[in-house]
Design an enzyme around this catalytic site. Sequence first.
Site, PDB file in Angstrom:
ATOM      1  N   ASN A 101       0.852  -1.177   0.000  1.00 16.97           N
ATOM      2  CA  ASN A 101       0.000   0.000   0.000  1.00 16.97           C
ATOM      3  C   ASN A 101       0.893   1.234   0.000  1.00 16.97           C
ATOM      4  O   ASN A 101       1.674   1.434   0.927  1.00 16.97           O
ATOM      5  CB  ASN A 101      -0.891   0.003   1.240  1.00 16.97           C
ATOM      6  CG  ASN A 101      -1.958   1.055   1.169  1.00 16.97           C
ATOM      7  OD1 ASN A 101      -2.803   1.002   0.275  1.00 16.97           O
ATOM      8  ND2 ASN A 101      -1.943   1.992   2.086  1.00 16.97           N
ATOM      9  N   ASP A 121      -1.542   0.566  -5.414  1.00 11.65           N
ATOM     10  CA  ASP A 121      -1.219  -0.651  -4.675  1.00 11.65           C
ATOM     11  C   ASP A 121      -0.477  -1.607  -5.599  1.00 11.65           C
ATOM     12  O   ASP A 121      -0.596  -1.526  -6.829  1.00 11.65           O
ATOM     13  CB  ASP A 121      -2.496  -1.337  -4.176  1.00 11.65           C
ATOM     14  CG  ASP A 121      -3.319  -0.436  -3.284  1.00 11.65           C
ATOM     15  OD1 ASP A 121      -2.784   0.046  -2.279  1.00 11.65           O
ATOM     16  OD2 ASP A 121      -4.496  -0.207  -3.604  1.00 11.65           O
ATOM     17  N   LYS A 133      -2.421  -2.289  -8.914  1.00  9.39           N
ATOM     18  CA  LYS A 133      -3.839  -2.163  -8.589  1.00  9.39           C
ATOM     19  C   LYS A 133      -4.161  -0.679  -8.359  1.00  9.39           C
ATOM     20  O   LYS A 133      -3.366   0.039  -7.771  1.00  9.39           O
ATOM     21  CB  LYS A 133      -4.107  -2.979  -7.321  1.00  9.39           C
ATOM     22  CG  LYS A 133      -5.534  -3.077  -6.899  1.00  9.39           C
ATOM     23  CD  LYS A 133      -5.640  -4.040  -5.713  1.00  9.39           C
ATOM     24  CE  LYS A 133      -7.044  -4.135  -5.204  1.00  9.39           C
ATOM     25  NZ  LYS A 133      -7.520  -2.955  -4.527  1.00  9.39           N
TER      26      LYS A 133
END
Length: 190
Positions: A101, A121, A133
């Site tokens: 993250n 991400d 992501k």
Amino acid sequence: MSGSEGTDAVWRDVHRGRVWRAQACRIVAETPEMVALWMPRSAPTRLPVDAAGARIRIPRDEWELEETRYEDDALCLARPGRAHSIYLLFRGTRVRVWYVNFEEPLRRTGVGFDTFDQKLDLLVFPSGGYEWKDEDELEQAAALGLLDATAVRAEARRLLREWPFPTGWEDWRPDPSWPVPQLPPGWDVV
């Protein structure tokens, strides 16, 4: 060690002086080099929703926090001063994925740890492959002036160069006597 190991804390995303997201956790280790937090499935969580109750992914001016529960068994590893944390997401006793993250550098508070998600991400699989992501959310948030996409991508490139996988924490397991962590008093006060 700080003496805080084994205590409950909160991992918060803070936006414009308000809690945007809150996650109950237990401090596993806290040193000047590393913070390790246990975030078990079913730990209390608060996520942002709009007035109609729909989940919000990109920050806006108005939101409320909805009570929910964490969906994974995770160990979060964060290095102070770095703009990311690594979550080891477990399936049973094995790491199913490392979830990176990207976020503002961690800030210690009286109730836990504050940061703010930078949207991007990275999923890293035990096979060695990886997948980005939420690149679209990174660009949306940057267009709104909420973050610097160039800085976020620079941190992502640095992480890929370092390639900290495995982390050395893959065999860690929570103390079986630990109850599910709870949000500490004052978790919602910034």
